[in-house]
Motif scaffolding. Structure first.
Motif, mmCIF file in Angstrom:
data_model
loop_
_atom_site.group_PDB
_atom_site.id
_atom_site.type_symbol
_atom_site.label_atom_id
_atom_site.label_comp_id
_atom_site.label_asym_id
_atom_site.label_seq_id
_atom_site.Cartn_x
_atom_site.Cartn_y
_atom_site.Cartn_z
ATOM 1 N N ALA A 54 0.831 -1.191 0.000
ATOM 2 C CA ALA A 54 0.000 0.000 0.000
ATOM 3 C C ALA A 54 0.866 1.242 0.000
ATOM 4 O O ALA A 54 1.666 1.437 0.919
ATOM 5 C CB ALA A 54 -0.909 -0.007 1.229
ATOM 6 N N GLN A 55 0.731 2.049 -1.049
ATOM 7 C CA GLN A 55 1.444 3.331 -1.124
ATOM 8 C C GLN A 55 2.937 3.188 -0.820
ATOM 9 O O GLN A 55 3.511 3.967 -0.069
ATOM 10 C CB GLN A 55 0.792 4.341 -0.173
ATOM 11 C CG GLN A 55 -0.650 4.683 -0.562
ATOM 12 C CD GLN A 55 -1.446 5.127 0.634
ATOM 13 O OE1 GLN A 55 -2.227 4.389 1.208
ATOM 14 N NE2 GLN A 55 -1.237 6.367 1.034
ATOM 15 N N ALA A 105 -1.211 1.309 10.501
ATOM 16 C CA ALA A 105 -1.211 0.469 9.299
ATOM 17 C C ALA A 105 -1.173 -0.981 9.726
ATOM 18 O O ALA A 105 -0.760 -1.309 10.838
ATOM 19 C CB ALA A 105 -0.019 0.775 8.398
ATOM 20 N N THR A 140 -4.509 6.028 6.056
ATOM 21 C CA THR A 140 -4.993 6.195 4.685
ATOM 22 C C THR A 140 -5.076 4.816 4.055
ATOM 23 O O THR A 140 -4.306 3.913 4.388
ATOM 24 C CB THR A 140 -4.081 7.090 3.820
ATOM 25 O OG1 THR A 140 -2.767 6.520 3.776
ATOM 26 C CG2 THR A 140 -4.005 8.503 4.372
ATOM 27 N N VAL A 141 -6.043 4.651 3.172
ATOM 28 C CA VAL A 141 -6.246 3.354 2.524
ATOM 29 C C VAL A 141 -6.657 3.612 1.075
ATOM 30 O O VAL A 141 -7.378 4.570 0.788
ATOM 31 C CB VAL A 141 -7.314 2.518 3.294
ATOM 32 C CG1 VAL A 141 -8.625 3.261 3.424
ATOM 33 C CG2 VAL A 141 -7.527 1.153 2.672
ATOM 34 N N GLU A 166 -6.401 8.403 -2.053
ATOM 35 C CA GLU A 166 -6.588 7.496 -0.924
ATOM 36 C C GLU A 166 -7.687 8.045 -0.023
ATOM 37 O O GLU A 166 -7.869 9.242 0.077
ATOM 38 C CB GLU A 166 -5.321 7.377 -0.076
ATOM 39 C CG GLU A 166 -4.095 6.973 -0.829
ATOM 40 C CD GLU A 166 -3.362 8.185 -1.351
ATOM 41 O OE1 GLU A 166 -3.365 9.209 -0.663
ATOM 42 O OE2 GLU A 166 -2.805 8.094 -2.451
ATOM 43 N N LEU B 96 4.552 6.756 8.790
ATOM 44 C CA LEU B 96 5.003 5.362 8.718
ATOM 45 C C LEU B 96 5.491 4.958 7.333
ATOM 46 O O LEU B 96 5.735 3.787 7.065
ATOM 47 C CB LEU B 96 3.963 4.394 9.311
ATOM 48 C CG LEU B 96 2.608 4.123 8.716
ATOM 49 C CD1 LEU B 96 2.728 3.211 7.506
ATOM 50 C CD2 LEU B 96 1.748 3.458 9.763
ATOM 51 N N LYS B 98 4.195 5.716 4.083
ATOM 52 C CA LYS B 98 3.343 5.609 2.896
ATOM 53 C C LYS B 98 3.520 6.829 1.999
ATOM 54 O O LYS B 98 3.605 7.957 2.484
ATOM 55 C CB LYS B 98 1.872 5.499 3.307
ATOM 56 C CG LYS B 98 1.513 4.148 3.896
ATOM 57 C CD LYS B 98 0.012 4.052 4.120
ATOM 58 C CE LYS B 98 -0.392 2.628 4.507
ATOM 59 N NZ LYS B 98 -1.838 2.522 4.744
ATOM 60 N N ILE B 99 3.545 6.583 0.705
ATOM 61 C CA ILE B 99 3.651 7.680 -0.256
ATOM 62 C C ILE B 99 2.317 8.415 -0.327
ATOM 63 O O ILE B 99 1.262 7.795 -0.421
ATOM 64 C CB ILE B 99 4.019 7.137 -1.651
ATOM 65 C CG1 ILE B 99 5.422 6.549 -1.615
ATOM 66 C CG2 ILE B 99 3.897 8.233 -2.709
ATOM 67 C CD1 ILE B 99 5.784 5.765 -2.857
ATOM 68 N N GLN B 100 2.381 9.741 -0.240
ATOM 69 C CA GLN B 100 1.161 10.537 -0.325
ATOM 70 C C GLN B 100 1.308 11.597 -1.392
ATOM 71 O O GLN B 100 2.275 12.354 -1.402
ATOM 72 C CB GLN B 100 0.891 11.197 1.021
ATOM 73 C CG GLN B 100 0.591 10.167 2.089
ATOM 74 C CD GLN B 100 0.333 10.785 3.438
ATOM 75 O OE1 GLN B 100 1.078 11.644 3.869
ATOM 76 N NE2 GLN B 100 -0.720 10.356 4.087
#
Lengths: 180, 120
Positions: A54-55, A105, A140-141, A166, B96, B98-100
């Motif tokens: 995820a991301q 997460a 975020t998902v 997301e 943590l 994650k790409i945003q």
């Protein structure tokens, strides 16, 4: 990023360690972990299906996995691991942002998905967070990840921003009043 | 190739500037830098910083300023002046990891008719 957290607080989460039988009849133990747990987690992430990333996390290269684990299994973070026997099969984490809230997460190995392990990991982690005084948790998902979105909704997360690629979801954890 | 690089004033946008200049030099691209504000800093200040960075890299590129909504402004400029490519900083990382993507990148990706490069 600072989400608008729901006003209403959610309560009633269990704290780890916990044992349960998953939907496939496997005995699963959920434990708190710290840097001692990194080797078992590294093995889990080497086996992780890239399709379930995820991301950009978890990373794919072993050296990058190790580096990432050092950053999320750190002193100011909370981590729980689901074990089937000696094997780590799921991992959930709370990592602080700069506003006093925590990002959550969760990752579960492909063959252990859909068996309620994720739900139990998240509930246990939130219970532990709650007992540590953590109040605001967000995540975020990817909006196409229906099983994950359903899991988070079931646990009590609310969608706080649906305007970008997301979904952003957040939960407010009930705080125990120790003053009186 | 005519490349339009968007710089919004964040650290990652200046890293994208350095990398895009290096690419442009290697590929012989014509680079134009479009400055907008996504960080709350003043446009003139970001423009000044871009000028300094370009001088430091010993690279010449015209600097344009986008007032108003950055995403639509970038795409409009690129379309009007027939740029071949838009380049942008390719997102930040959550606590943590994650790409945003920021709203400017999302708008450009969904609206630009030309190729978009996200610099990481």
């Amino acid at each position: 990023m600072t989400p608008d957290f729901p006003d209403e607080a959610v309560d009633g989460f269990p704290t780890p360690p916990r044992e349960f039988t998953d939907a496939e009849g496997r005995d699963i133990v959920i434990e708190r972990t710290d840097s001692d747990g990194i080797p078992a987690l590294k093995e889990m992430y080497v086996d992780f299906d890239p399709e379930d990333r995820a991301q950009g996390v978890p990373p794919i290269k072993e050296s990058a996995i190790a580096e990432w684990l050092e950053s999320v299994v750190a002193e100011d973070c909370l981590n729980v691991v689901a074990f089937h026997g000696d094997r780590a099969v799921g991992h959930a984490m709370l990592v602080p942002d700069t506003t006093g809230a925590f990002e959550l997460a969760i990752f579960v190995l492909d063959e252990y998905q859909g068996a309620l392990i994720g739900t139990e990991l998240v509930r246990s982690l939130l219970g532990w967070g709650q007992s540590n005084g953590i109040e605001r948790v967000w995540l975020t998902v990817e909006r196409w990840n229906d099983p994950a979105v359903r899991l988070y909704e079931k646990v009590g997360f609310e969608t706080t921003d649906s305007a970008s690629f997301e979904l952003e979801m957040a939960i407010r954890l009930a705080q125990t009043d120790n003053t009186g | 190739m005519q490349v339009l690089l968007g710089v919004g004033g964040g650290d990652h946008s200046f890293r994208a500037l350095a990398e895009t200049v290096e690419r442009a030099r290697a590929a012989g691209d014509d680079l134009t830098v479009a400055v907008y504000t996504s960080s709350g800093n003043a446009l003139s200040e970001i423009r000044e910083q871009v000028r300094d960075r370009l001088d430091g890299l010993d690279f010449e590129a015209p600097i344009r300023t986008i007032e108003g909504d950055p995403g639509s402004g970038l795409v409009a400029l690129a379309e009007d002046e027939e740029f071949d490519r838009i380049a942008l900083a390719g997102g930040t990382r959550s606590p943590l990891g994650k790409i945003q993507l920021d709203p400017v990148s999302e708008f450009v990706l969904l609206n630009a008719p030309m190729t978009v490069t996200l610099v990481r």
